[in-house]
Structures are given as structure tokens and as C-alpha cells.
Write an enzyme that holds these catalytic residues in place. Structure first.
Site, PDB file in Angstrom:
ATOM      1  N   ARG A  27      29.449  40.472  50.036  1.00  0.00           N
ATOM      2  CA  ARG A  27      29.274  41.798  49.444  1.00  0.00           C
ATOM      3  C   ARG A  27      28.541  41.750  48.098  1.00  0.00           C
ATOM      4  NH1 ARG A  27      35.573  43.116  50.415  1.00  0.00           N
ATOM      5  NH2 ARG A  27      35.582  40.836  50.576  1.00  0.00           N
ATOM      6  N   THR A  90      41.620  32.680  54.467  1.00  0.00           N
ATOM      7  CA  THR A  90      42.330  32.192  53.278  1.00  0.00           C
ATOM      8  C   THR A  90      43.460  31.228  53.660  1.00  0.00           C
ATOM      9  OG1 THR A  90      43.663  34.223  53.328  1.00  0.00           O
ATOM     10  CG2 THR A  90      41.790  34.182  51.819  1.00  0.00           C
ATOM     11  N   GLY A 154      44.869  43.805  50.713  1.00  0.00           N
ATOM     12  CA  GLY A 154      46.027  43.728  51.596  1.00  0.00           C
ATOM     13  C   GLY A 154      47.160  44.536  50.982  1.00  0.00           C
ATOM     14  N   GLU A 169      46.411  43.478  56.037  1.00  0.00           N
ATOM     15  CA  GLU A 169      45.057  43.624  55.498  1.00  0.00           C
ATOM     16  C   GLU A 169      44.517  45.023  55.789  1.00  0.00           C
ATOM     17  OE1 GLU A 169      43.476  41.336  53.532  1.00  0.00           O
ATOM     18  OE2 GLU A 169      45.474  40.472  53.645  1.00  0.00           O
ATOM     19  N   ASN A 241      34.504  41.619  44.408  1.00  0.00           N
ATOM     20  CA  ASN A 241      33.875  41.401  45.713  1.00  0.00           C
ATOM     21  C   ASN A 241      32.422  41.846  45.740  1.00  0.00           C
ATOM     22  OD1 ASN A 241      36.294  40.420  47.053  1.00  0.00           O
ATOM     23  ND2 ASN A 241      37.029  42.505  46.764  1.00  0.00           N
ATOM     24  N   ARG A 346      15.116  30.507  16.301  1.00  0.00           N
ATOM     25  CA  ARG A 346      15.182  29.660  17.499  1.00  0.00           C
ATOM     26  C   ARG A 346      15.934  28.368  17.191  1.00  0.00           C
ATOM     27  NH1 ARG A 346       9.099  29.320  18.817  1.00  0.00           N
ATOM     28  NH2 ARG A 346       9.888  27.734  20.237  1.00  0.00           N
ATOM     29  N   LYS A 364      11.689  28.230  13.776  1.00  0.00           N
ATOM     30  CA  LYS A 364      12.097  27.262  14.803  1.00  0.00           C
ATOM     31  C   LYS A 364      12.171  25.870  14.204  1.00  0.00           C
ATOM     32  CE  LYS A 364       9.819  24.461  16.898  1.00  0.00           C
ATOM     33  NZ  LYS A 364       8.844  23.599  17.592  1.00  0.00           N
ATOM     34  N   ASN A 399       2.016  24.278  13.355  1.00  0.00           N
ATOM     35  CA  ASN A 399       2.692  23.016  13.655  1.00  0.00           C
ATOM     36  C   ASN A 399       2.109  22.305  14.860  1.00  0.00           C
ATOM     37  OD1 ASN A 399       3.590  25.168  15.226  1.00  0.00           O
ATOM     38  ND2 ASN A 399       5.553  24.201  15.654  1.00  0.00           N
TER      39      ASN A 399
HETATM   40  C1  UD1 Z   1      42.224  38.832  49.911  1.00  0.00           C
HETATM   41  C2  UD1 Z   1      43.580  38.941  50.593  1.00  0.00           C
HETATM   42  C3  UD1 Z   1      44.157  40.316  50.347  1.00  0.00           C
HETATM   43  C4  UD1 Z   1      44.239  40.561  48.845  1.00  0.00           C
HETATM   44  C5  UD1 Z   1      42.905  40.325  48.145  1.00  0.00           C
HETATM   45  C6  UD1 Z   1      43.104  40.315  46.638  1.00  0.00           C
HETATM   46  C7  UD1 Z   1      43.667  37.572  52.628  1.00  0.00           C
HETATM   47  C8  UD1 Z   1      43.469  37.531  54.105  1.00  0.00           C
HETATM   48  N1  UD1 Z   1      43.411  38.739  52.016  1.00  0.00           N
HETATM   49  O1  UD1 Z   1      41.353  39.767  50.516  1.00  0.00           O
HETATM   50  O2  UD1 Z   1      45.451  40.415  50.918  1.00  0.00           O
HETATM   51  O3  UD1 Z   1      44.662  41.902  48.621  1.00  0.00           O
HETATM   52  O4  UD1 Z   1      42.356  39.062  48.503  1.00  0.00           O
HETATM   53  O5  UD1 Z   1      41.911  40.223  45.932  1.00  0.00           O
HETATM   54  O6  UD1 Z   1      44.051  36.583  52.040  1.00  0.00           O
HETATM   55  N2  UD1 Z   1      38.165  32.170  50.737  1.00  0.00           N
HETATM   56  C9  UD1 Z   1      38.019  30.845  51.082  1.00  0.00           C
HETATM   57  N3  UD1 Z   1      37.852  30.507  52.389  1.00  0.00           N
HETATM   58  C10 UD1 Z   1      37.868  31.420  53.381  1.00  0.00           C
HETATM   59  C11 UD1 Z   1      38.033  32.794  53.027  1.00  0.00           C
HETATM   60  C12 UD1 Z   1      38.186  33.138  51.700  1.00  0.00           C
HETATM   61  O7  UD1 Z   1      38.022  29.968  50.209  1.00  0.00           O
HETATM   62  O8  UD1 Z   1      37.732  31.033  54.552  1.00  0.00           O
HETATM   63  C13 UD1 Z   1      38.323  32.533  49.310  1.00  0.00           C
HETATM   64  C14 UD1 Z   1      37.217  33.440  48.807  1.00  0.00           C
HETATM   65  O9  UD1 Z   1      36.174  32.674  48.230  1.00  0.00           O
HETATM   66  C15 UD1 Z   1      37.924  34.263  47.730  1.00  0.00           C
HETATM   67  C16 UD1 Z   1      39.362  34.290  48.204  1.00  0.00           C
HETATM   68  O10 UD1 Z   1      39.504  33.267  49.151  1.00  0.00           O
HETATM   69  O11 UD1 Z   1      37.869  33.649  46.459  1.00  0.00           O
HETATM   70  C17 UD1 Z   1      39.706  35.636  48.828  1.00  0.00           C
HETATM   71  O12 UD1 Z   1      38.811  35.896  49.893  1.00  0.00           O
HETATM   72  P1  UD1 Z   1      38.151  37.321  50.081  1.00  0.00           P
HETATM   73  O13 UD1 Z   1      37.284  37.275  51.273  1.00  0.00           O
HETATM   74  O14 UD1 Z   1      37.597  37.818  48.816  1.00  0.00           O
HETATM   75  O15 UD1 Z   1      39.480  38.150  50.475  1.00  0.00           O
HETATM   76  P2  UD1 Z   1      39.725  39.706  50.288  1.00  0.00           P
HETATM   77  O16 UD1 Z   1      39.126  40.420  51.442  1.00  0.00           O
HETATM   78  O17 UD1 Z   1      39.388  40.136  48.940  1.00  0.00           O
HETATM   79 CA    CA Z   2      38.388  39.176  47.147  1.00  0.00          CA
END
Ligand code: UD1
Ligand code: CA
Length: 500
Positions: A27, A90, A154, A169, A241, A346, A364, A399
């Protein structure tokens, strides 16, 4: 200091921190990984790591994936990357991290999970969460918040007694569930064994086709385990996001930083247009006028007056200095010095106490001694200027000889005339004077006066090719020599004349 930290010191009680930062950040519509976008002078991820560091985690694992090389390059030594090849949610990311820490044989009994895209969280809130987790003996302790607009988060689903049942979610929620304004912030403390077990049993039969970390909550509840909500402030827990949320987070952080400085005795005339990075230090009684931006490791002395319209990057400003409409980077401005309006300092510019850099002056890699002045329309590059010197208006320190930069010096008490050119390297002695319009090519001894030599202009043909062989200038000169002379018919026409 809170329970969490002092306990860690006293009893050796520790936790592991898992930061999820592998997401594509679709996004954001950016080539830069989402967690590397900066606010307040640091990446989103750096803010999160800064907030957890005082908890003294036994291990900090950062799950990286999208743009991982770039993300890994920014990690401090205390944080270890865990690569998530495919973004499977996540829950999947958390499992990889916990198992990676376990494989290193250093997995404590508690794991704190936090998302890399929630940059406004404070250490105090994290400590409060961890303290509640330990006090209640919960299997999971979730940081929640009341969101005026919960869209995208969520939702925390509680039963009629107020106990947390599960997290749903946005995409999977019913109409009634979407009306719930209490959201999951993504920050949670877990008992390690239960978390590992719960993560292994996650499924991806949901709208996103991903393994949701918050699904462990419903499983814990079904097993009769204790899940405790801790309600935090949405101002701290907002996730970033997209770029609209990025700007909102930046503004919220700006207000928090400025409020802190105002409470410590700094005047901020217009907080809405004043931007101060987290690493900046400002002494009491400094005054920031509208449109001041202080970045990097900038520090401001007591009673300094900055603005309006200044950008200072990694610059030190002494006590009671005045800086107006200036752009300064890597500069040191002495006590009670005056810079601007419309000055450009600078890297390596060092302005002495009570010295003055005036309007339309660029400096500078040059030192300007105490109480010396460069008041108007000048370029001072690669020079060492002593104390009590006055440099006349419109002076250039030439310079650059086309190949190398050369340094010049001006001794204490020298006064140079308007519209001088100092052809570097050249030394003007202490107490020397130069007349208006002097092109100084040879050293001027202390106390001497140098005046323009006069005489007609001398033009030395073929100089560049002889003296600067192999340079782009020599090549261009050689090429021009092969072109026929242009016909001498470009006299201005009457209409062109009138337009001038
Ligand atoms: C997530 C939560 C949601 C919460 C919100 C808060 C889940 C399923 N949802 O939604 O409940 O309200 O955050 O901000 O957990 N990431 C990974 N690997 C993955 C997917 C995500 O490392 O496979 C990391 C992303 O980089 C990010 C974080 O996890 O930093 C959250 O992922 P994101 O896709 O932003 O979740 P949200 O839809 O915001
Ligand atoms: Ca997020």
C-alpha cells in the site's frame, strides 16, 4: 525505571523480542521497503528497535523478506535478521523467528512480538504490557486500543464478561464485528511454549490465505488459557500502511518531540511548521521561529535564535547565536555568531564566536575566526580565516583550479576590499589590506596592501591543452579548435535589442 527493566537486572529475567518486518508494504507503492521509510529522522523499524532496546531483550529477531538486503543493512548489532522467503502471514513470520531463536539455544520463557510498522510505540507502554503479562501470569497479553476509525485493523472480540475471545481481521469480520472499535495493535507478550505450540497449529483458511498470528488467541481461549488485554493509546499504536498514515505518524511524532522540548524550556513559535528529528538536542531558552527543520545530530545552544526558514543538518549552534533563513550541513556555528539571512554553510564550515556570515554567503570547509565577518555575497571555500578579519562584499575564494581544490589563509585582523578574488593557494598576512577588485594571485605579507595591477587583459592561447592535458576541458578545447569559425553575422536584431 519500571519493573521490567529493574527485574531484568536484578533477577536475570529476560524476554526475546520478535519484530515482524518482512511485508511488501504494497500500500506504500514504493521501491523502498515500508519499514525503511523515515519519520523524525529514523526509519519506522529503527523507532521500533529503539523502543524495545531498554527492555534489554536476551535476543531481538527481525523478520525480513521484501527488500531484505536493504533492511538488514540498517540493523544494529543487537538485532539479528531472520529471512522469511515467502510472505505467508504474521503467524508464519513469528514462527520462523521463534524457531530461529530456539535453534540458537537462547530462547527465554517470554516472547514479545511487535510489528515493524508501528513507530510511535513508547518504551513505557511496552514495559507496562510486559509488567501486566508477568503480574497476571497470562499465556498471552495483548496491547489493544480504541480506534476512532478501526478500518483495516484486526478487531478484539470480547465476551459478555469483557474477556477476550479472539481477534478477527477486517477482511474476515462480519458487519457487527467491524463495528467494534477496539483494535489489535500487533504488540503482544506470550509464554514461549504455548506460543510455539499455537504457531505450529495455525491455518490459512481465511480471506487473505495467510497464517494470522492473532489466531493463536482463539486457540488459547479454547484451551482455557488466560489471555489478558492491556488497553493502550491509539496515538501510540497506529500502524503505517500507506503514505497518508506515514504523514500522520510523522506529524504525531513531531508534536510529541516538540512538546518535550517546549516543556524543557525551548520556545517553538509554530509547532505545525517546525520539524525536529529524534536525535537533536536543544538547550533551554533557544527559540525556534516558523519553518525551522533540525535534522540528524544537530545541537542547539542555550538562547540561540533560529529561523524563520532554516534547515540545519548535523550542525552545532553555539549559545545565543542567531541563524536566519539558512541551510547548514555539517557546520559548527560559534557562540553569539550570526548567520544569514540567505546563507549556505556546507560541511566543514566553522564559524567562530561572535563572527558573522551575512546575506548570500556560501562557506565550505573553511574556518572563520572569532569576530570575523563575511557580510555579503561571497564564496569562502577551503580557507582558514583568522580572528577580527573583514572580507569585502562579493569576494570569491577561487579554490578550484579545474583539477584540484587548494586552501588559502587570511591572517588575523586583515581587511580585504570588495570584489576580491583569492586565487588559491594564496596567503594574506595578518593585518594586511587589499584594494577593491584585487585578484590576489601571490601571497600578501603581513601589514602590506595589495591593489589591482591594472593593464590590459592578457590572453594566452592554447593554455588548457598544454597545462591541463587529459582533462575534459582540454578535450573540449581540442574539439572546438577543429570547428570552423562561426560567421560573424549574429548582430542583435532590432526586436531582440528591444527585448533586453
Ligand atoms: C496486522 C494484524 C492486525 C492488527 C494490525 C495492527 C495480522 C494478521 N493482522 O494487520 O490484527 O490490527 O496489524 O497494525 O497479524 N509481516 C511479515 N511477514 C508476513 C506478513 C506481515 O513480516 O508474512 C509483517 C509486516 O512487514 C508488518 C507486520 O508484519 O510489519 C504486520 O503486517 P501487515 O500486513 O501490515 O498487517 P496488517 O494488515 O496491518
Ligand atoms: Ca500494518
Amino acid at each position: 525505571m519500571s519493573d521490567a527493566v529493574s527485574d531484568a537486572e536484578a533477577t536475570g529475567w529476560r524476554l526475546a523480542v520478535v519484530v515482524l518486518a518482512a511485508g511488501a508494504g504494497t500500500r506504500m507503492r514504493s521501491d523502498t521497503p515500508k519499514v525503511l521509510h523515515p519519520i523524525g529522522g529514523r526509519s519506522l523499524l529503527a523507532h521500533v528497535l529503539d523502543a524495545v532496546a531498554p527492555l534489554e531483550p536476551a535476543e531481538t529477531a527481525v523478520v525480513v523478506g521484501h527488500g531484505r538486503d536493504a533492511v538488514i543493512a540498517t540493523l544494529p548489532d543487537s538485532a539479528r535478521p531472520v529471512v522469511q522467503q515467502e510472505r505467508r502471514g504474521t503467524g508464519h513470520a513469528a514462527r520462523l523467528a521463534v524457531e530461529a531463536i530456539a535453534a540458537r539455544g537462547n530462547l527465554p520463557g517470554t516472547v514479545l512480538v511487535i510489528f515493524g510498522d508501528t513507530p510511535l510505540l513508547t518504551t513505557a507502554t511496552l514495559e507496562r504490557l510486559v509488567a501486566a503479562h508477568r503480574r497476571t501470569g497470562a499465556t498471552a497479553t495483548l496491547l489493544t486500543a480504541e480506534a476512532p476509525d478501526p478500518t483495516g485493523y484486526g478487531r478484539i472480540i470480547r465476551d459478555e464478561h469483557g474477556a477476550v475471545r479472539r481477534v478477527v481481521e477486517q477482511r474476515d469480520a462480519s458487519e457487527t464485528e467491524r463495528a467494534v472499535r477496539e483494535i489489535n495493535t500487533g504488540v503482544a507478550a506470550f509464554e514461549t511454549d504455548a506460543l510455539r505450540d499455537g504457531l505450529k497449529r495455525l491455518r490459512s483458511d481465511n480471506a487473505a490465505g495467510e497464517e494470522y498470528l492473532p489466531d493463536v488467541v482463539a486457540a488459547f481461549v479454547a484451551e482455557g488459557r488466560l489471555v489478558v488485554p492491556v488497553v493502550g493509546d491509539i496515538a501510540e499504536t497506529a500502524g503505517v500502511n500507506d503514505r497518508v498514515q506515514l504523514a500522520a505518524a510523522a506529524a504525531a511524532l513531531r508534536d510529541r518531540i516538540l512538546t518535550g522540548w517546549m516543556r524543557s524550556g525551548v520556545s517553538v513559535a509554530d509547532p505545525a511548521t517546525t520539524w525536529v528529528d529524534v536525535g537533536v538536542v536543544i538547550s533551554p531558552d533557544a527559540v525556534l521561529l516558523p519553518n525551522v527543520q533540525l535534522h540528524g545530530s544537530t545541537s542547539i545552544g542555550t538562547g540561540a535564535l533560529l529561523g524563520p526558514d532554516c534547515t540545519l543538518i548535523d550542525t552545532m549552534v553555539g549559545a545565543r547565536a542567531v541563524v536566519c533563513r539558512a541551510h547548514c550541513e555539517g557546520a559548527v556555528i560559534g557562540e553569539s555568531a550570526s548567520v544569514g539571512p540567505f546563507a549556505y554553510l556546507r560541511p566543514g564550515a566553522r564559524i567562530g564566536r561572535g563572527a558573522k556570515v551575512g546575506a548570500y554567503v556560501e562557506v565550505k570547509a573553511a574556518e572563520l575566526g572569532d569576530h570575523s565577518k563575511v557580510p555579503h555575497l561571497s564564496y569562502v571555500g577551503d580557507a582558514t580565516i583568522g580572528a577580527d578579519v573583514n572580507i569585502g562584499a562579493g569576494t570569491i575564494f577561487a579554490n578550484y583550479d579545474g583539477v584540484e581544490k587548494n586552501r588559502s589563509t587570511v591572517g588575523d585582523g586583515a581587511k580585504t576590499g570588495a570584489h576580491n578574488t583569492f586565487v588559491a593557494p594564496v596567503n594574506i598576512g595578518a593585518g594586511a589590506y587589499t584594494g577593491g577588485g584585487t585578484v590576489v594571485r601571490h601571497d600578501v605579507p603581513p601589514g602590506a596592501l595589495a591593489v589591482p595591477g591594472g593593464g590590459p587583459q592578457r590572453t594566452i592561447e592554447g593554455w588548457t591543452e598544454r597545462k591541463r592535458p587529459g582533462t575534459r576541458s582540454a578535450a573540449a578545447a581540442a574539439e572546438a579548435a577543429t570547428q570552423p569559425e562561426p560567421p560573424d553575422d549574429h548582430q542583435p536584431t532590432e526586436s531582440a535589442e528591444r527585448e533586453r
